[in-house]
Design a protein around this motif. Structure first.
Motif, PDB file in Angstrom:
ATOM      1  N   SER A 140       0.833  -1.208   0.000  1.00  0.00           N
ATOM      2  CA  SER A 140       0.000   0.000   0.000  1.00  0.00           C
ATOM      3  C   SER A 140       0.865   1.254   0.000  1.00  0.00           C
ATOM      4  O   SER A 140       0.547   2.234  -0.682  1.00  0.00           O
ATOM      5  CB  SER A 140      -0.915   0.016   1.227  1.00  0.00           C
ATOM      6  OG  SER A 140      -1.846  -1.034   1.156  1.00  0.00           O
ATOM      7  N   THR A 141       1.947   1.230   0.745  1.00  0.00           N
ATOM      8  CA  THR A 141       2.854   2.381   0.799  1.00  0.00           C
ATOM      9  C   THR A 141       3.484   2.633  -0.559  1.00  0.00           C
ATOM     10  O   THR A 141       3.568   3.776  -1.014  1.00  0.00           O
ATOM     11  CB  THR A 141       3.942   2.153   1.876  1.00  0.00           C
ATOM     12  OG1 THR A 141       3.297   1.952   3.140  1.00  0.00           O
ATOM     13  CG2 THR A 141       4.896   3.317   1.974  1.00  0.00           C
ATOM     14  N   LYS A 143       2.241   1.705  -3.467  1.00  0.00           N
ATOM     15  CA  LYS A 143       1.172   2.163  -4.348  1.00  0.00           C
ATOM     16  C   LYS A 143       0.848   3.632  -4.086  1.00  0.00           C
ATOM     17  O   LYS A 143       0.679   4.417  -5.026  1.00  0.00           O
ATOM     18  CB  LYS A 143      -0.075   1.297  -4.130  1.00  0.00           C
ATOM     19  CG  LYS A 143      -1.198   1.566  -5.081  1.00  0.00           C
ATOM     20  CD  LYS A 143      -2.365   0.612  -4.845  1.00  0.00           C
ATOM     21  CE  LYS A 143      -3.500   0.889  -5.786  1.00  0.00           C
ATOM     22  NZ  LYS A 143      -4.640  -0.011  -5.556  1.00  0.00           N
ATOM     23  N   LEU A 144       0.783   4.000  -2.825  1.00  0.00           N
ATOM     24  CA  LEU A 144       0.508   5.384  -2.457  1.00  0.00           C
ATOM     25  C   LEU A 144       1.619   6.313  -2.952  1.00  0.00           C
ATOM     26  O   LEU A 144       1.343   7.407  -3.458  1.00  0.00           O
ATOM     27  CB  LEU A 144       0.347   5.505  -0.940  1.00  0.00           C
ATOM     28  CG  LEU A 144      -0.064   6.861  -0.396  1.00  0.00           C
ATOM     29  CD1 LEU A 144      -1.403   7.294  -0.980  1.00  0.00           C
ATOM     30  CD2 LEU A 144      -0.151   6.807   1.124  1.00  0.00           C
ATOM     31  N   ASN A 148       1.080   9.311  -5.470  1.00  0.00           N
ATOM     32  CA  ASN A 148       1.523  10.644  -5.082  1.00  0.00           C
ATOM     33  C   ASN A 148       2.438  11.238  -6.151  1.00  0.00           C
ATOM     34  O   ASN A 148       2.307  12.409  -6.512  1.00  0.00           O
ATOM     35  CB  ASN A 148       2.236  10.572  -3.729  1.00  0.00           C
ATOM     36  CG  ASN A 148       2.412  11.934  -3.108  1.00  0.00           C
ATOM     37  OD1 ASN A 148       1.611  12.831  -3.325  1.00  0.00           O
ATOM     38  ND2 ASN A 148       3.484  12.087  -2.345  1.00  0.00           N
TER      39      ASN A 148
END
Length: 190
Positions: A140-141, A143-144, A148
């Motif tokens: 998730s990090t 992907k984030l 971003n």
């Protein structure tokens, strides 16, 4: 929803003990048994396992040594040691050096041993869930971070486009002001 049974490897050089443990745990766990530590290690080198229970005293390889080697093959498996009271000093050393979850004394109480193994299984499942959540968190990090970066790129592109439009509008406005001033000059000259 059908629950998947955890895989339990049992190692003891005495077949009667293997048979007793198999009868005790067969309903709750998928049982894999061995009488020889080297054969068990060969199995572990090729197959996954969740829980490992080994006797301490065996002729070719003691349980502490086996569990230490099994830890290198399956570091997330929960390891338990079956031991006699006379082996306490080596049992404590094995727990400290081999990453053994706990031990059970021979002779054992069936109900207590079932509870001990149940707690070990629960511990295994909690650690597994924590690992899986950690992996999801990392994904998730990542992907984030990509989202971003994509957003920052889009903002930069849009800002650039707005600046270009503003510059064109300013040029147009300046041109119109010049035309207006020229028209006013021509009108006042006449």
């Amino acid at each position: 929803k059908e629950t998947v049974k955890l895989r339990l490897l049992l190692l003891d050089d005495e077949q009667d003990i293997i048979n007793s443990l198999t009868r005790l745990f067969r309903k709750e766990y998928q049982i894999i048994t061995f009488n020889d530590g080297n054969e068990a290690l060969a199995y572990l080198a090729k197959n996954g396992i969740d829980l490992i229970m080994s006797d301490m005293r065996m002729p070719k390889m003691n349980g502490a040594n086996f569990l230490s080697k099994s830890r290198k093959l399956h570091p997330h498996a929960i390891r338990l040691l079956l031991t006699g009271f006379s082996d306490m000093e080596s049992t404590v050393r094995a727990i400290n050096e081999g990453g053994i979850y706990t031990y059970a004394c021979k002779p054992w109480d069936n109900q207590e041993l079932k509870i001990t193994l149940s707690k070990a299984a629960e511990h295994y499942l909690l650690k597994k869930e924590i690992r899986e959540l950690g992996e999801k968190n990392i994904k998730s990090t990542v992907k984030l971070a990509k989202l971003n970066q994509s957003l920052e790129t889009k903002v930069a592109q849009r800002t650039e486009a707005l600046i270009a439009i503003q510059q064109k509008l300013q040029i147009t406005l300046n041109t119109q002001n010049d035309l207006l001033l020229d028209a006013l000059d021509m009108m006042s000259a006449t």
